[in-house]
Design a protein around this motif. Structure first.
Motif, short mmCIF file in Angstrom:
data_model
loop_
_atom_site.label_atom_id
_atom_site.label_comp_id
_atom_site.label_asym_id
_atom_site.label_seq_id
_atom_site.Cartn_x
_atom_site.Cartn_y
_atom_site.Cartn_z
N VAL A 128 0.83 -1.21 0.00
CA VAL A 128 0.00 0.00 0.00
C VAL A 128 0.86 1.25 0.00
O VAL A 128 0.58 2.23 -0.71
N LYS A 129 1.94 1.23 0.78
CA LYS A 129 2.85 2.38 0.83
C LYS A 129 3.42 2.67 -0.56
O LYS A 129 3.43 3.83 -1.01
N TRP A 130 3.90 1.62 -1.26
CA TRP A 130 4.49 1.82 -2.58
C TRP A 130 3.45 2.30 -3.59
O TRP A 130 3.72 3.19 -4.40
N MET A 131 2.26 1.71 -3.55
CA MET A 131 1.23 2.10 -4.51
C MET A 131 0.75 3.52 -4.27
O MET A 131 0.53 4.29 -5.21
N GLN A 132 0.60 3.88 -3.00
CA GLN A 132 0.19 5.26 -2.70
C GLN A 132 1.27 6.26 -3.12
O GLN A 132 0.96 7.35 -3.60
N ARG A 133 2.52 5.88 -2.96
CA ARG A 133 3.61 6.75 -3.37
C ARG A 133 3.61 6.94 -4.89
O ARG A 133 3.77 8.06 -5.39
N GLU A 134 3.39 5.87 -5.62
CA GLU A 134 3.34 5.96 -7.09
C GLU A 134 2.13 6.79 -7.52
O GLU A 134 2.23 7.59 -8.46
N PHE A 135 1.01 6.61 -6.84
CA PHE A 135 -0.18 7.38 -7.17
C PHE A 135 0.04 8.87 -6.90
O PHE A 135 -0.37 9.72 -7.69
N ALA A 136 0.71 9.18 -5.80
CA ALA A 136 0.97 10.57 -5.44
C ALA A 136 1.87 11.25 -6.47
O ALA A 136 1.75 12.46 -6.72
N ARG A 137 2.78 10.48 -7.09
CA ARG A 137 3.68 11.06 -8.08
C ARG A 137 3.03 11.22 -9.46
O ARG A 137 3.54 11.95 -10.30
N CYS A 142 -6.79 10.93 -14.13
CA CYS A 142 -7.57 10.29 -13.06
C CYS A 142 -6.92 10.50 -11.71
O CYS A 142 -7.61 10.69 -10.69
N ALA A 143 -5.58 10.50 -11.69
CA ALA A 143 -4.88 10.71 -10.42
C ALA A 143 -5.11 12.12 -9.91
O ALA A 143 -5.36 12.34 -8.71
N ARG A 144 -5.05 13.11 -10.80
CA ARG A 144 -5.29 14.50 -10.39
C ARG A 144 -6.70 14.66 -9.83
O ARG A 144 -6.92 15.36 -8.84
N ASP A 151 -9.82 11.35 -0.21
CA ASP A 151 -8.69 10.96 0.62
C ASP A 151 -7.88 9.86 -0.06
O ASP A 151 -6.64 9.90 -0.09
N ASP A 152 -8.57 8.85 -0.58
CA ASP A 152 -7.90 7.71 -1.22
C ASP A 152 -8.65 7.34 -2.50
O ASP A 152 -9.89 7.45 -2.55
N PRO A 153 -7.93 6.88 -3.50
CA PRO A 153 -8.59 6.50 -4.75
C PRO A 153 -9.17 5.09 -4.66
O PRO A 153 -8.68 4.26 -3.88
N VAL A 159 -5.11 0.99 -10.01
CA VAL A 159 -4.43 0.04 -10.89
C VAL A 159 -4.04 0.66 -12.23
O VAL A 159 -3.21 0.11 -12.95
N GLU A 160 -4.62 1.78 -12.59
CA GLU A 160 -4.27 2.45 -13.85
C GLU A 160 -2.98 3.24 -13.74
O GLU A 160 -2.43 3.67 -14.75
N VAL A 161 -2.49 3.43 -12.51
CA VAL A 161 -1.35 4.31 -12.29
C VAL A 161 -0.12 3.58 -11.77
O VAL A 161 1.01 3.87 -12.17
N VAL A 162 -0.32 2.61 -10.88
CA VAL A 162 0.84 1.95 -10.26
C VAL A 162 1.55 1.06 -11.27
O VAL A 162 0.97 0.63 -12.27
N SER A 163 2.80 0.77 -11.00
CA SER A 163 3.60 -0.05 -11.90
C SER A 163 3.09 -1.49 -11.91
O SER A 163 2.47 -1.96 -10.95
N PHE A 164 3.38 -2.18 -12.98
CA PHE A 164 2.99 -3.59 -13.11
C PHE A 164 3.64 -4.42 -12.00
O PHE A 164 2.99 -5.26 -11.37
N GLY A 165 4.91 -4.16 -11.73
CA GLY A 165 5.62 -4.90 -10.68
C GLY A 165 4.97 -4.72 -9.32
O GLY A 165 4.83 -5.68 -8.55
N SER A 166 4.56 -3.49 -9.01
CA SER A 166 3.90 -3.24 -7.73
C SER A 166 2.57 -3.97 -7.64
O SER A 166 2.19 -4.49 -6.58
N LEU A 167 1.85 -4.03 -8.75
CA LEU A 167 0.56 -4.70 -8.75
C LEU A 167 0.72 -6.21 -8.59
O LEU A 167 -0.08 -6.86 -7.90
#
Length: 299
Positions: A128-137, A142-144, A151-153, A159-167
């Motif tokens: 969750v930490k890694w995915m939230q960090r990727e989403f924040a960047r 959709c992220a904006r 508060d949270d997506p 899943v449209e934003v985080v890296s494949f490896g993280s997923l």
């Protein structure tokens, strides 16, 4: 591991690098001007990675190795990466969609935040930490939108934003039942699908970062898929096995999004055109059969 030393090789001009290739036995069968122009756009160190297949050792080329042969392989590899990447992309996008729908149907759009839904709370917190960090960047539309209003997506946006490896790491921490709810779409066990997707994420990143596929032996060999057991497949590190695995993981992909049988024909036709030069025959190392299209590995 041996003792390290300070790198001390000097900078060389392009003409000197070409002279070095000649001194090592490479037939530079293009003009000096053309060779310099080529190496001004293809980094010399990158070029020598493709030249390894033509060398008997780091300091000597095999007999009849030519500069133009290495150029041909470089051009071939560029298109090969494109073909492999398009299939890996389709595998990735399909998995993103299946995961989002399966998980949110059961746990809701924010269920990914609840550690009680996962067997390993430490791995969950890390994911969750890694995915939230990727989403924040992310600067995706959709992220904006979600960053500005919530508060949270929901997971289907995440899943449209985080890296494949993280997923894939996120999926590895699902319960066996939740993994199987997704892997059933692939007619695979959940742990097998996780392993295969991890492998595909490595290949996808290789393609995205312009790594060499030609004459590459994949260090992360994957466990042969169930349908290959009767074929006595042992070593899956060669290129052809990666293509066959991609085809297998494309099974749940809608034909309207990606025609896996058309891709199979295209990649088989292209593999049959792999450059075979006087100094190098790649078929053995790539495990390409005489008739790739008829291989029983395509399942």
């Amino acid at each position: 591991m041996g003792q390290k030393t300070t790198f001390c090789k000097p900078f060389l001009e392009l003409r000197d690098l070409i002279a070095l290739l000649r001194a090592r036995g490479l037939d530079v069968d293009v003009s000096n001007a053309d060779a310099e122009k080529y190496l001004s756009t293809v980094n010399y160190y990158r070029f020598t990675g493709y030249a390894v297949a033509f060398q008997s050792d780091r300091e000597h080329f095999k007999k009849d190795a030519r500069f133009s042969d290495i150029q041909a392989i470089y051009a071939y590899d560029r298109r090969l990466r494109e073909l492999v990447f398009t299939a890996a992309e389709a595998v990735e996008l399909t998995f993103r969609s299946i995961l989002a729908r399966s998980f949110t149907r059961k746990f809701g759009p924010l269920g990914y935040l609840d550690a009680a839904n996962f067997p390993d709370p430490v791995a969950h917190a890390e994911s969750v930490k890694w995915m939230q960090r990727e989403f924040a960047r992310s600067d995706e539309l959709c992220a904006r939108h979600f960053k500005a209003n919530y508060d949270d997506p929901p997971l289907w946006a995440l899943v449209e934003v985080v890296s494949f490896g993280s997923l894939v790491r996120f999926y590895k921490n699902f319960t066996k039942q939740d993994q199987n709810d997704i892997s059933t779409c692939y007619a695979l066990r959940g742990d097998s699908l996780a392993s295969y997707l991890h492998h595909i994420s490595v290949i996808r990143n290789m393609c995205a970062h312009h790594a060499r596929l030609y004459d590459h032996r994949f260090s992360y060999a994957f466990r042969p898929i169930r349908e290959w057991k009767k074929l006595n497949v042992q070593d899956t590190s060669a290129l052809f096995y990666q293509c066959a695995l991609l085809y297998r993981l494309l099974k749940p992909t809608a034909a309207s999004c990606f025609d896996r049988d058309a891709w199979k024909k295209t990649i088989c036709d292209y593999l049959q055109k792999i450059p075979v030069c006087a100094a190098n025959d790649p078929h053995y190392r790539a495990a390409i059969p005489a008739d790739p299209f008829a291989s029983p590995l395509w399942v």
